[in-house]
Write an enzyme that holds these catalytic residues in place. Structure first.
Site, short mmCIF file in Angstrom:
data_model
loop_
_atom_site.label_atom_id
_atom_site.label_comp_id
_atom_site.label_asym_id
_atom_site.label_seq_id
_atom_site.Cartn_x
_atom_site.Cartn_y
_atom_site.Cartn_z
N LYS A 36 38.40 44.77 38.45
CA LYS A 36 38.04 44.80 37.03
C LYS A 36 37.85 46.24 36.57
O LYS A 36 37.27 47.06 37.28
CB LYS A 36 36.75 43.99 36.82
N SER B 35 33.78 38.15 30.91
CA SER B 35 34.58 39.31 30.57
C SER B 35 35.57 39.70 31.66
O SER B 35 36.43 40.56 31.44
CB SER B 35 33.65 40.49 30.26
N SER C 133 30.24 36.22 33.44
CA SER C 133 31.58 36.81 33.40
C SER C 133 32.41 36.65 34.67
O SER C 133 33.57 37.06 34.69
CB SER C 133 31.49 38.29 33.03
#
EC number: 3.5.1.4
Length: 435
Positions: free
Chosen positions: A38, A115, A139
């Site tokens: 990420k 996210s 997330s």
């Protein structure tokens, strides 16, 4: 060679594709596995983008690499690049105005969840074997549920968040995704080196009906599936079907002054869990402001719709006189949940309140969905307990999941239980949905 901006050939999952090789040894525990990162984890010499072009433009390349990335590499895994995320990690939706919304491989036209959107999509699309994400309010768990894969949010604070851009440190948790339990277990043993726990059978499995009623519809029959699976694989005597809302009301006295604010909701809700969600989001907002208000006010970044309003609201919020109450509720809730689960108890809940919303869903129904989602997500979020989202398969063309939660530090026990129960869950889901 690095390639900026994920193309749609990779489901729009990647921000930048490049290879970080492991040491040249075949004896390492993650040898042969590939992973994605990420775009919130620092990688030395690269700018960490945090989901926003203005953030990338105003920040220098990282001086050091995140320890969790280094641990995965040192264990033999090969990184294939960084993945798209929601701006500043402030959404569970998975849509990004600037870089595009990664395509949900198991439900095209539906959001991938955020996210950690790109990280989940990269795993679900079979582009990598596992991926790294972060989970503050949901997330990792939400994208895992929406993309039909496994997602682990470890116990808060047990995995280093050094060289990871903070959202709200009180809740920020490094987690990971995989398509299968074997890989999830291999990665967890490396990144979460706790003492082994040989216990595989829980002493109690609490399956609160009120949490499943938050779904609004019990058509997917996950409540029946999890109850039948526990009874079949373990013993019906360990089933505990109490209402979690009643338990919280009885054991978290400080919620009393807030409970009436959430007792008249027209949505399927549990007022006590709505308070828990309110508390967590209030604390999260306060920490986000402390971390990022100066940058937002100075740079005035271009932020996507919906998310822009949420971020500016957090930045504009004053010193909340309720923060002391919120901290008291957090401490009481963690203590109460620990007393409920003890060393080897499990809490089974829906991961999310329904199938992934459609891309571009209107604001009002999306906010209703978010409110119900956070009632569920805040259970592990506010307590700091570990949670794994488990894919049960597809129902009417959309992914269905369920989550198991265990006490703080019982991460390996939690995975033991998932490994013991998973095939029974799949068998029960298949049988239930075909009848």
């Amino acid at each position: 060679m690095a390639m900026a901006g994920g193309g749609r050939g990779d489901y729009g999952a990647f921000m930048e594709r490049f290879v970080l090789p492991p040491p040249p040894s075949q004896q390492l525990p993650l040898h042969g596995l590939t992973f994605a990162i990420k775009d919130i984890f620092d990688i030395a010499g690269r700018v960490t983008g945090f989901g926003n072009p203005d953030w990338a433009r105003t920040h220098a390349p990282a001086a050091a690499t995140s320890p969790v990335v280094l641990a995965a590499l040192a264990a033999g895994a090969t990184s294939l690049g960084t993945t798209i995320m929601d701006e500043m990690a402030y959404s569970i939706n998975g849509e990004n105005t600037h870089y595009g919304t990664p395509t949900n491989p198991c439900a095209p036209g539906r959001v991938p969840g955020g996210s950690s959107s790109g990280s989940a999509v990269a795993v679900a699309a079979n582009l990598v074997d596992f991926s790294l994400g972060t989970d503050t309010g949901g997330s990792v768990r939400v994208p895992a549920a929406y993309c039909g894969i496994f997602g682990l949010r470890p116990s808060h604070g047990l995995v280093s968040a050094e060289n990871v851009i903070p959202m709200a440190q009180m809740f920020d948790t490094v987690g990971w995704f995989s398509r299968d339990l074997s890989t999830l277990s291999r990665v967890t043993k490396v990144l979460l080196p706790l003492p082994d726990d040989i216990v595989k059978q829980p002493t109690q499995v609490t399956i609160p009906m009120d949490c499943f009623q938050i779904l609004g519809s019990l058509d997917d029959r996950t409540y029946q599936i999890i109850n039948a699976s526990v009874a079949k694989r373990f013993d019906s005597q360990i089933l505990d079907n109490r209402n979690l809302g009643d338990f919280i009301s009885d054991n978290v006295p400080s919620i009393g002054k807030f409970i009436t604010d959430f007792s008249e909701s027209e949505l399927p809700s549990v007022p006590a869990l709505s308070v828990i969600s309110h508390v967590m989001r209030g604390l999260q907002r306060s920490q986000f402001k402390a971390n990022h208000a100066e940058w937002v006010n100075t740079v005035k970044p271009n932020l996507g719709p919906g998310l822009r309003e949420r971020i500016l609201e957090a930045i504009a919020s004053g010193d909340n006189e309720s923060l002391e109450d919120f901290q008291a509720i957090r401490a009481e809730f963690k203590s109460a949940l620990a007393a409920l689960l003890k060393d080897h108890g499990i809490l089974a809940i829906p991961t999310v309140p329904g199938p992934p919303p459609k891309v571009g869903m209107e604001a009002a129904p999306l906010e209703n969905f978010r409110a119900r989602a956070f009632s569920l997500l805040s259970i592990a979020g506010l307590s700091g307990f570990c949670q794994v989202s488990i894919p049960l398969g597809m129902r009417n063309g959309l992914p269905v999941s369920v989550s198991l939660v265990a006490r703080h530090g019982a991460d390996h026990f939690l995975l033991n239980v998932v490994e013991e129960l998973y095939q029974t869950l799949i068998d029960e889901a298949t049988k239930t949905w075909s009848s």
